[in-house]
Design an enzyme around this catalytic site. Sequence first.
Site, PDB file in Angstrom:
ATOM      1  N   LYS A 283       0.841  -1.204   0.000  1.00 42.68           N
ATOM      2  CA  LYS A 283       0.000   0.000   0.000  1.00 42.68           C
ATOM      3  C   LYS A 283       0.871   1.248   0.000  1.00 42.68           C
ATOM      4  O   LYS A 283       2.008   1.203   0.483  1.00 42.68           O
ATOM      5  CB  LYS A 283      -0.877   0.018   1.268  1.00 42.68           C
ATOM      6  CG  LYS A 283      -2.033  -0.945   1.249  1.00 42.68           C
ATOM      7  CD  LYS A 283      -2.879  -0.794   2.513  1.00 42.68           C
ATOM      8  CE  LYS A 283      -4.060  -1.743   2.511  1.00 42.68           C
ATOM      9  NZ  LYS A 283      -5.038  -1.505   1.449  1.00 42.68           N
ATOM     10  N   ARG A 357     -10.590 -11.324   1.316  1.00 45.92           N
ATOM     11  CA  ARG A 357     -11.401 -12.386   0.708  1.00 45.92           C
ATOM     12  C   ARG A 357     -10.665 -13.719   0.715  1.00 45.92           C
ATOM     13  O   ARG A 357     -11.288 -14.774   0.750  1.00 45.92           O
ATOM     14  CB  ARG A 357     -11.803 -11.962  -0.713  1.00 45.92           C
ATOM     15  CG  ARG A 357     -10.645 -11.708  -1.636  1.00 45.92           C
ATOM     16  CD  ARG A 357     -11.023 -10.878  -2.855  1.00 45.92           C
ATOM     17  NE  ARG A 357     -11.078  -9.441  -2.573  1.00 45.92           N
ATOM     18  CZ  ARG A 357     -11.385  -8.513  -3.467  1.00 45.92           C
ATOM     19  NH1 ARG A 357     -11.670  -8.852  -4.708  1.00 45.92           N
ATOM     20  NH2 ARG A 357     -11.412  -7.239  -3.129  1.00 45.92           N
TER      21      ARG A 357
HETATM   22  N1  BES Z   1      -8.372  -3.642   4.114  1.00 45.07           N
HETATM   23  C1  BES Z   1      -8.434  -3.187   2.774  1.00 45.07           C
HETATM   24  C2  BES Z   1      -9.694  -2.387   2.483  1.00 45.07           C
HETATM   25  C3  BES Z   1      -9.715  -0.971   3.002  1.00 45.07           C
HETATM   26  C4  BES Z   1      -8.926   0.004   2.434  1.00 45.07           C
HETATM   27  C5  BES Z   1     -10.563  -0.630   4.017  1.00 45.07           C
HETATM   28  C6  BES Z   1      -8.994   1.306   2.894  1.00 45.07           C
HETATM   29  C7  BES Z   1     -10.645   0.671   4.477  1.00 45.07           C
HETATM   30  C8  BES Z   1      -9.851   1.636   3.926  1.00 45.07           C
HETATM   31  C9  BES Z   1      -8.448  -4.392   1.828  1.00 45.07           C
HETATM   32  O1  BES Z   1      -7.683  -5.464   2.234  1.00 45.07           O
HETATM   33  C10 BES Z   1      -7.867  -3.915   0.537  1.00 45.07           C
HETATM   34  O2  BES Z   1      -6.728  -3.581   0.524  1.00 45.07           O
HETATM   35  N2  BES Z   1      -8.695  -3.877  -0.502  1.00 45.07           N
HETATM   36  C11 BES Z   1      -8.286  -3.418  -1.777  1.00 45.07           C
HETATM   37  C12 BES Z   1      -8.826  -4.372  -2.821  1.00 45.07           C
HETATM   38  C13 BES Z   1      -8.265  -4.143  -4.180  1.00 45.07           C
HETATM   39  C14 BES Z   1      -6.805  -4.517  -4.215  1.00 45.07           C
HETATM   40  C15 BES Z   1      -9.044  -4.984  -5.164  1.00 45.07           C
HETATM   41  C16 BES Z   1      -8.827  -2.017  -1.988  1.00 45.07           C
HETATM   42  O3  BES Z   1      -9.959  -1.739  -1.558  1.00 45.07           O
HETATM   43  O4  BES Z   1      -8.115  -1.184  -2.539  1.00 45.07           O
HETATM   44 MN    MN Z   2      -5.660  -5.290   1.634  1.00 46.83          MN
END
Ligand code: BES
Ligand code: MN
Length: 500
Positions: A283, A357
């Site tokens: 990230k 997931r």
């Molecule tokens: N935990 C995150 C989702 C999230 C991000 C929640 C920011 C709250 C604030 C999840 O694991 C994630 O990183 N999701 C990605 C999915 C994408 C790679 C398809 C996302 O939402 O960017």
């Molecule tokens: Mn994630």
Amino acid sequence: MDFTAVACNLLTKKTDCLVITLNGRTENNTVQKSNAWNSVDSATGGLLSRLQKKGDIKETLGSSVLINEPKGLAATRLLILGSGTKILDEQLFLTLTKNLAGKLTKLPIKNSCISLEGIEVDGRDNAWQAQQLARQLGEANYLFNPFKAKDKKFSSLKQITLAQSSRKGLEQLKQQLNLGKAVANGVNVSRELGDLPGNICTPSYLAIQAKKLAKKHPRLSCKVLDEKQMKALGMHSLLSVTAGTEQPAKLIVLEYTGTKKGDKPVVLVGKGVTFDSGGISLKPGAAMDEMKYDMCGAASVLGTFTALIETNLALNVVGIIPAVENMPGGKATKPGDIVKSMSGQTIEILNTDAEGRLILCDALTYAGRFKPKSVVDIATLTGACVMALGSHATGLLSNNDALAATLETAGQTSGDRVWRLPLWKEYDKQLKSNFADMANIGGRAAGTITAACFLGRFTKDYHWAHLDIAGTAWNSGANKGATGRPVPLLTQFLVDQITS
Ligand code: BES
Ligand code: MN
Ligand code: ZN
């Protein structure tokens, strides 16, 4: 904090703070006074009327006046609270009581007697009001500072008396006060776990907390599966997420037997990523600290079980928490890697940041073993959900309309609301992979829905709902902190299983 309900005379009630309300305007633009207001007004020689005339007391929502040592009353203080309009909706009543709770918990008082006479909430009775009042007071007493030198103190407020003029319905009021208190305790347990940093709240820490909780109640048991046991079960999707970290993954299983053993349980599955760095699909740095909150689904399960054992609900509930840390590392899973899930379906991991997931799918397959009445998973799953619904509603997706409706109703009752999104097969197509049964991402469009479609491929055998709490589980910015949502929703959902 303890709660009780009584029928009493407000004028002679000895209390550190008597609370009455000034109700808002009705359609014909008059401010309607409650009996409580009128009797306090005449006992104090018309003080309230004079203050209102001068504009010191207003009926607008959130305005209040504190009068010390009011003459003519046995109370040491009198707090008058404006209720806005006379008839409120659920959200306004929650705002009002949250405001009241904030004020009372800051006063140097030990007890308070509250009269909500004259306040009406559309479609809700006094017992509902009592539950929400107790919940807001309990939630206002949350304090998180294990790490700051300067000690903030818990509120001195210990005893709340809800007063009404007649004895009618007092028992029900007391019951609902206790339910509200239990929900608040669950919310606060959930917030504490969320607010704890990732170096303390690890998968092992969550497992220890679950074991501790189970010790508190004879009908609650807890077992924790380690990585070796998960491997034996074929949970290679879950295990792929933990490959890059030193922290051992845990699968926490809580079983509450509140009724006959044979009764099918409701299963709650909570995402427990104790820190989500994104893994190899790292990230960006901004606000990455907030990914300590990626275990708030797990926290909500532990919070709901806290409320459950305090209220001894007569139903069977199973909690499943896949707990992992998602980190990059020499052994970490790489984009393009393919794993086989416990269900036998294979997954091409195109983005290691779509890890929620990957752990949930194996936990959901495991949930099938309990022959569930229904399964609800709770997860901070997608940033897209924050874009779609912001911080007001939790995303709801379900393969069963009746289950979805039950959750929508529980959201309305608790004020902890959800909004349903579609799970159409057209969206599911976005998960196509050239090399495995599915990919773990479905492109930029409709990210919340494709994430749920992914989970839906593992939940075909039972009624299932998915709650995406990415926008509701914590607040960012100056008031950064966990909210404890959706513990109120889940607790109400469980209560409704018995009454319906
Ligand atoms: N935990 C995150 C989702 C999230 C991000 C929640 C920011 C709250 C604030 C999840 O694991 C994630 O990183 N999701 C990605 C999915 C994408 C790679 C398809 C996302 O939402 O960017
Ligand atoms: Mn994630
Ligand atoms: Zn995540």
